[in-house]
Structure formats: structure tokens, C-alpha cells
Design an enzyme around this catalytic site. Structure first.
Site, PDB file in Angstrom:
ATOM      1  N   HIS A  72     121.489  -5.863  31.320  1.00  0.00           N
ATOM      2  CA  HIS A  72     122.532  -4.504  31.197  1.00  0.00           C
ATOM      3  C   HIS A  72     123.568  -4.590  32.524  1.00  0.00           C
ATOM      4  CE1 HIS A  72     120.077  -1.260  28.803  1.00  0.00           C
ATOM      5  NE2 HIS A  72     119.965  -2.413  28.243  1.00  0.00           N
ATOM      6  N   TYR A 200     121.727   8.669  31.733  1.00  0.00           N
ATOM      7  CA  TYR A 200     121.189   9.593  32.615  1.00  0.00           C
ATOM      8  C   TYR A 200     121.911  10.820  32.457  1.00  0.00           C
ATOM      9  CZ  TYR A 200     119.113   5.793  35.451  1.00  0.00           C
ATOM     10  OH  TYR A 200     118.272   4.751  36.039  1.00  0.00           O
ATOM     11  N   PRO A 292     111.678   8.386  40.368  1.00  0.00           N
ATOM     12  CA  PRO A 292     111.831   7.401  39.709  1.00  0.00           C
ATOM     13  C   PRO A 292     113.231   7.298  39.232  1.00  0.00           C
ATOM     14  CG  PRO A 292     110.481   8.744  38.437  1.00  0.00           C
ATOM     15  CD  PRO A 292     110.544   9.369  39.954  1.00  0.00           C
ATOM     16  N   LYS A 296     113.860   2.717  41.716  1.00  0.00           N
ATOM     17  CA  LYS A 296     113.749   1.771  43.007  1.00  0.00           C
ATOM     18  C   LYS A 296     112.173   1.639  43.557  1.00  0.00           C
ATOM     19  CE  LYS A 296     117.723   1.251  43.751  1.00  0.00           C
ATOM     20  NZ  LYS A 296     117.908   0.144  42.704  1.00  0.00           N
ATOM     21  N   TYR A 384     122.381   0.781  42.953  1.00  0.00           N
ATOM     22  CA  TYR A 384     121.481   0.771  41.726  1.00  0.00           C
ATOM     23  C   TYR A 384     120.945  -0.784  41.476  1.00  0.00           C
ATOM     24  CZ  TYR A 384     119.934   2.128  37.327  1.00  0.00           C
ATOM     25  OH  TYR A 384     118.950   2.319  36.049  1.00  0.00           O
TER      26      TYR A 384
HETATM   27  P1  FAS Z   1     100.676   0.431  42.081  1.00  0.00           P
HETATM   28  O1  FAS Z   1     100.055   1.905  42.266  1.00  0.00           O
HETATM   29  O2  FAS Z   1     101.327   0.143  40.736  1.00  0.00           O
HETATM   30  O3  FAS Z   1      99.315  -0.461  41.856  1.00  0.00           O
HETATM   31  C1  FAS Z   1      98.514  -0.293  42.875  1.00  0.00           C
HETATM   32  C2  FAS Z   1      97.254  -0.804  42.503  1.00  0.00           C
HETATM   33  O4  FAS Z   1      96.122  -0.709  43.386  1.00  0.00           O
HETATM   34  C3  FAS Z   1      96.374  -0.262  41.303  1.00  0.00           C
HETATM   35  O5  FAS Z   1      96.141  -1.093  40.450  1.00  0.00           O
HETATM   36  C4  FAS Z   1      95.365   0.614  41.917  1.00  0.00           C
HETATM   37  O6  FAS Z   1      94.287   0.742  40.789  1.00  0.00           O
HETATM   38  C5  FAS Z   1      94.673  -0.276  42.978  1.00  0.00           C
HETATM   39  N1  FAS Z   1      93.960   0.487  43.698  1.00  0.00           N
HETATM   40  C6  FAS Z   1      94.140   1.545  44.199  1.00  0.00           C
HETATM   41  N2  FAS Z   1      93.020   1.953  45.281  1.00  0.00           N
HETATM   42  C7  FAS Z   1      92.565   0.761  45.534  1.00  0.00           C
HETATM   43  C8  FAS Z   1      91.414   0.519  46.299  1.00  0.00           C
HETATM   44  N3  FAS Z   1      90.776   1.405  47.092  1.00  0.00           N
HETATM   45  N4  FAS Z   1      90.776  -0.720  45.952  1.00  0.00           N
HETATM   46  C9  FAS Z   1      91.161  -1.532  45.057  1.00  0.00           C
HETATM   47  N5  FAS Z   1      92.330  -1.317  44.343  1.00  0.00           N
HETATM   48  C10 FAS Z   1      92.807   0.041  44.500  1.00  0.00           C
HETATM   49  N6  FAS Z   1     109.246   2.956  39.462  1.00  0.00           N
HETATM   50  C11 FAS Z   1     110.368   2.816  38.933  1.00  0.00           C
HETATM   51  O7  FAS Z   1     110.978   2.174  39.430  1.00  0.00           O
HETATM   52  N7  FAS Z   1     110.594   3.482  37.681  1.00  0.00           N
HETATM   53  C12 FAS Z   1     109.811   4.393  37.070  1.00  0.00           C
HETATM   54  O8  FAS Z   1     110.179   5.081  35.941  1.00  0.00           O
HETATM   55  C13 FAS Z   1     108.556   4.486  37.642  1.00  0.00           C
HETATM   56  N8  FAS Z   1     107.564   5.306  37.102  1.00  0.00           N
HETATM   57  C14 FAS Z   1     106.350   5.688  37.479  1.00  0.00           C
HETATM   58  C15 FAS Z   1     105.581   6.543  37.082  1.00  0.00           C
HETATM   59  C16 FAS Z   1     104.141   7.153  37.479  1.00  0.00           C
HETATM   60  C17 FAS Z   1     103.374   7.966  37.043  1.00  0.00           C
HETATM   61  C18 FAS Z   1     104.075   6.302  38.965  1.00  0.00           C
HETATM   62  C19 FAS Z   1     102.728   6.742  39.503  1.00  0.00           C
HETATM   63  C20 FAS Z   1     104.919   5.577  39.300  1.00  0.00           C
HETATM   64  C21 FAS Z   1     106.202   5.315  38.894  1.00  0.00           C
HETATM   65  N9  FAS Z   1     107.084   4.293  39.231  1.00  0.00           N
HETATM   66  C22 FAS Z   1     108.423   4.029  38.862  1.00  0.00           C
HETATM   67  C23 FAS Z   1     106.598   3.688  40.500  1.00  0.00           C
HETATM   68  C24 FAS Z   1     105.813   2.488  40.135  1.00  0.00           C
HETATM   69  O9  FAS Z   1     106.460   1.670  39.194  1.00  0.00           O
HETATM   70  C25 FAS Z   1     105.624   1.836  41.448  1.00  0.00           C
HETATM   71  O10 FAS Z   1     106.574   1.556  42.479  1.00  0.00           O
HETATM   72  C26 FAS Z   1     105.022   0.412  41.205  1.00  0.00           C
HETATM   73  O11 FAS Z   1     103.930   0.690  40.449  1.00  0.00           O
HETATM   74  C27 FAS Z   1     104.358  -0.020  42.804  1.00  0.00           C
HETATM   75  O12 FAS Z   1     103.592  -1.065  42.618  1.00  0.00           O
HETATM   76  P2  FAS Z   1     102.422  -1.353  43.572  1.00  0.00           P
HETATM   77  O13 FAS Z   1     102.845  -0.896  45.119  1.00  0.00           O
HETATM   78  O14 FAS Z   1     101.762  -2.472  43.253  1.00  0.00           O
HETATM   79  O15 FAS Z   1     101.467  -0.133  43.330  1.00  0.00           O
HETATM   80  C1  PHB Z   2     112.172   3.309  32.550  1.00  0.00           C
HETATM   81  O1  PHB Z   2     112.646   2.751  31.523  1.00  0.00           O
HETATM   82  O2  PHB Z   2     110.985   3.835  32.793  1.00  0.00           O
HETATM   83  C2  PHB Z   2     113.102   3.648  33.600  1.00  0.00           C
HETATM   84  C3  PHB Z   2     114.530   3.367  33.789  1.00  0.00           C
HETATM   85  C4  PHB Z   2     115.304   3.716  34.723  1.00  0.00           C
HETATM   86  C5  PHB Z   2     114.819   4.930  35.859  1.00  0.00           C
HETATM   87  C6  PHB Z   2     113.331   5.333  35.545  1.00  0.00           C
HETATM   88  C7  PHB Z   2     112.752   4.918  34.440  1.00  0.00           C
HETATM   89  O3  PHB Z   2     115.443   5.284  36.605  1.00  0.00           O
END
Ligand code: FAS
Ligand code: PHB
Length: 389
Positions: A72, A200, A292, A296, A384
Site C-alpha cells: 500500500h 480511516y 491500534p 504501531k 505511519y
Molecule cells: P502478544 O500479546 O501478541 O503475545 C504474547 C504471548 O505471550 C501470547 O501468546 C500469550 O499467550 C503469551 N503469554 C502471556 N503470559 C504468559 C506467561 N505467563 N507464560 C507464557 N506465555 C505467556 N496492533 C496493531 O498494530 N494493529 C491492530 O489492529 C492491533 N489490534 C489489537 C487487538 C487486540 C485485542 C490486542 C490485544 C492487540 C492489538 N494490537 C494491534 C497490538 C498487537 O498486535 C500487539 O502489538 C502484538 O500482538 C504484540 O506482540 P507480542 O509483544 O508478541 O505480544
Molecule cells: C487491521 O487491518 O487490523 C488494522 C489496520 C490498521 C490499523 C489498525 C488495524 O491502524
């Protein structure tokens, strides 16, 4: 049992670090609380910065991303019935790639398994011992059996609800938090994206985002109340509300269909300092959370992994601890810039319960300025697509 590095958390941060270290002959053990299927079942991020793409290439995990990801060159911003496009490549020379976090994680799991790297799933009672010493160890249980692993370093990649951050004494930790008065209701549907790029939208009824995963899989979000639950929203109600928040010509071309995933994510900004305590290093959501809006979360986890991988590699290859000593300060410098951008972009696009008529005028004036001003567009584009590591 001894492993040079114990990585707590088998999400994208932990898996990417494990694979990068493996490529340099530095072995690690990944401890994951859930099953692989559960980790892959979470629908999260969708936009990858070039920095993360480069790390996936270095990890040998980017082939499918380049085959299936969407490049994109820009994004659209809508307000009321107005819409304008912001061209990343024109302003920065850099695009982003739209490729779901689920797929990134799947590719990393595949690489880990191909490399025969140890991952323990469904672990419980993970405890970090002696992080402030030169000989830390980690204990955990699995299916009722106790385990003890000594190591040189521990990477806390266990997300916001993990144990790693809590291991750092409160007397050492400084935490900064902003909780937003709304959440995002997200829907995944097997429908063609409404537009070839992301949209957006700031509308009088609240924020909306039109995203995608591929030509047949779309991802949509609408700002919702924190008191909402996914079950409160029928598919029909969601589609109707999304259409009401988009410019009429876009709403008119929206293809709706059954949701195959529906969830609500609360929005918060959060940072913990420092990101290191002795031999424990925090990466990703374990250390920081962003709304989100600016895409980032995953991408800032990637820059943490880059800094930690670089420091660990220098330690094992040349005995230098300089990278590890600098880790927290270097990672936090970029984290705070991502926090700022995510906060700014969220403030620009969402409707706040306590927003005054003047505040609303400021939002629209900022959108009009961004639409018309090249310097403003360049500043947004640079944030971005990802600031330098
Ligand atoms: P994660 O939370 O992905 O992974 C951590 C891992 O550690 C998990 O698998 C968990 O099960 C494990 N864990 C936890 N406690 C533990 C323990 N005690 N022992 C062993 N394992 C354990 N970011 C975006 O850029 N765009 C988005 O749209 C977006 N949407 C999101 C929606 C939601 C609901 C959430 C919660 C986050 C979102 N994020 C988004 C942010 C997300 O993408 C995170 O930045 C990304 O998952 C970060 O990755 P990790 O740091 O690996 O953490
Ligand atoms: C998504 O595709 O899930 C998405 C894309 C851009 C954002 C957040 C979520 O800023």
C-alpha cells in the site's frame, strides 16, 4: 536444563526473536501459555512497516508475505462526506505492507518448527528467578510436571498480561498510562474490501476503519462504548453503523456478509520504564501498548526485537555488552515516538464523550490542514510507514 536465552511468550515478538537468534546459531527456549491454535486464532494487527518486513526477511520468514501481502502506497482519511488520500511513497519513498499478524505468526511458527527450535505450549506458573544476577533461571509447570531452566538471558515477550513486567520490582518500575473512553468493535468478513486502500474515518457518530487481509477477506472497525460486548452487535447492526460513518459513495459500495470474527479491543496507551532489569529484557506488549489507530503495536514490538537481537548477537559473537546496556534507552526512544503518533492519530479521528464544540472545530481544522499541507502529510507519512530503528 540450560538454554542461552529463555523467551517467555510465543506471540510475534517471542517468535521473531527466537528465529533471528537461531539464524545466528544462538539457541533459545520459547515458553507459551496457550496452545498454538489459540495464538493463531487471535485477530490483531494488519499493517507491517518496512522495518518489520526486513526483520522477517532476515529471519527467512518473508516469502509468503511477499507473495500474498498487499503493498500500500497510501491511505485515505475521511471526515463527513469528505475524503482525501495521503501518499506514503510520494512523501517518504516507502510503502507499507498489509498482511495480517496472524499470518506473520503462522510463518514464524512454521520456521520455528522447521528449525526444530524448542517451544513449550500450555505452560503454567512461569516464574523468573535471579533476573538481577548473572545466572538467572525460569521455573514453570506443564501438565502438572515442574521444570527448571537455567539461562544467560530472559526475553519477556509475554504481552500486557504476562509475568515479565511484574517481575521488575515496583520500586524500579515507572508506569505511564492513558485509558481511552471507548473501544474498537472489529469484524472480519469474507467479503471483498470496500476500497483498495485503508480508510480511516472521523464521523459525527464516531471512528471507523476499513481494512483488509486479502481480496476476499475484509477487516472493519467502529469505535464503540466500553460497556459494549460483541454479542450486543448483530451483523446487521454493525454494517448499518459502519455505513453511517463512511462517506456516502463509499458506504454505497460496501459489500456486507456474515462476520467470521467479532471482538472488542479496549484502547490504552501504556509504557513501562525501564525495559530491562538485570538479565531480563521486555519486548513488545509486555512493555508498552498503543491504541491500534496508528498500526504501531506489532511494529514497535518489532523494533524492540531488533534492538535486543542486535545486543544479544554482539554479546555471543564478540562478548560486547554495549548493545544490551543500551537496549532500554534505545527501545524506549522509539516507543515514545510511536506512543505519540498513536495518541495524536487517535485524538484526530475519534469522538470523545467530553468533546466540546470547540474541540470538534479543532479536529476538523487539523484534518483540513493535513489535507492541504505537504509538510503535515510528510510528517504523518514518516510516522505511519515507521520511523528509523
Ligand atoms: P502478544 O500479546 O501478541 O503475545 C504474547 C504471548 O505471550 C501470547 O501468546 C500469550 O499467550 C503469551 N503469554 C502471556 N503470559 C504468559 C506467561 N505467563 N507464560 C507464557 N506465555 C505467556 N496492533 C496493531 O498494530 N494493529 C491492530 O489492529 C492491533 N489490534 C489489537 C487487538 C487486540 C485485542 C490486542 C490485544 C492487540 C492489538 N494490537 C494491534 C497490538 C498487537 O498486535 C500487539 O502489538 C502484538 O500482538 C504484540 O506482540 P507480542 O509483544 O508478541 O505480544
Ligand atoms: C487491521 O487491518 O487490523 C488494522 C489496520 C490498521 C490499523 C489498525 C488495524 O491502524
Amino acid at each position: 536444563m540450560h538454554h542461552p536465552v529463555v523467551i517467555i511468550g510465543g506471540g510475534p515478538s517471542g517468535l521473531l526473536l527466537a528465529q533471528l537468534l537461531h539464524k545466528r546459531g544462538i539457541e533459545s527456549l520459547v515458553l507459551e501459555r496457550k496452545t498454538k491454535a489459540h495464538v493463531l486464532g487471535r485477530i490483531r494487527a494488519g499493517v507491517l512497516e518496512q522495518g518489520l518486513v526486513a526483520l522477517l526477511e532476515e529471519a527467512g520468514c518473508a516469502a509468503r508475505l511477499h507473495r500474498e501481502g498487499f503493498v500500500h502506497d497510501g491511505t485515505c482519511i475521511a471526515y463527513g462526506d469528505e475524503m482525501f488520500r495521503l501518499d506514503f511513497t510520494e512523501h517518504t519513498g516507502t510503502p507499507v505492507i498489509v498482511y495480517g499478524q496472524t499470518e506473520v505468526t503462522r510463518d514464524l511458527y512454521e520456521a520455528r518448527e522447521a528449525a526444530g527450535g524448542p517451544i513449550a505450549f500450555e505452560v503454567e506458573d512461569v516464574v523468573i528467578h535471579g533476573a538481577e544476577t548473572d545466572s538467572p533461571h525460569v521455573t514453570y509447570t506443564k501438565h502438572g510436571e515442574s521444570h527448571r531452566v537455567s539461562c544467560d538471558f530472559i526475553a519477556g515477550c509475554d504481552g500486557f498480561h504476562g509475568v515479565s513486567r511484574q517481575t521488575i520490582p515496583l520500586s524500579v518500575r515507572r508506569e505511564y498510562e492513558k485509558v481511552y473512553p471507548f473501544g474498537w468493535l472489529g469484524v472480519l468478513s469474507e467479503t471483498p474490501p470496500v476500497y483498495p486502500e485503508l480508510i480511516y474515518a472521523n464521523s459525527p457518530r464516531g471512528f471507523a476503519l476499513c481494512s483488509m487481509r486479502n481480496d476476499h477477506l475484509s477487516r472493519y472497525y467502529i469505535q464503540c462504548s466500553l460497556s459494549d460486548a460483541p454479542g450486543d452487535w448483530s451483523d446487521a447492526a454493525f454494517w448499518q453503523e459502519l455505513k453511517r460513518r463512511l462517506p456516502a459513495d463509499i458506504a454505497g459500495r460496501l459489500v456486507t456478509g456474515p462476520s467470521i470474527e467479532k471482538s472488542i479491543a479496549p484502547l490504552r496507551s501504556f509504557v513501562t520504564e525501564p525495559m530491562r532489569w538485570g538479565r531480563l529484557f521486555l519486548c513488545g506488549d509486555a512493555a508498552h501498548i498503543v491504541p491500534p489507530t496508528g498500526a504501531k503495536g506489532l511494529n514497535t514490538a518489532a523494533s524492540d526485537v531488533h534492538y535486543l537481537y542486535t545486543g544479544l548477537r554482539a554479546f555471543y559473537e564478540s562478548g560486547s555488552e554495549a548493545g544490551l546496556e543500551a537496549y532500554s534507552e534505545k527501545a524506549l526512544a522509539r516507543v515514545w515516538k510511536a506512543e505519540r503518533f498513536s495518541w495524536w492519530f487517535s485524538s484526530l479521528l475519534h469522538r470523545y464523550p467530553d468533546q466540546s464544540a470547540f474541540d470538534l472545530k479543532m479536529q476538523i481544522a487539523e484534518l483540513e490542514f493535513l489535507r492541504a499541507n505537504t509538510a503535515a502529510q510528510r510528517a504523518m507519512a514518516e510516522n505511519y510507514v515507521g520511523l528509523p530503528y
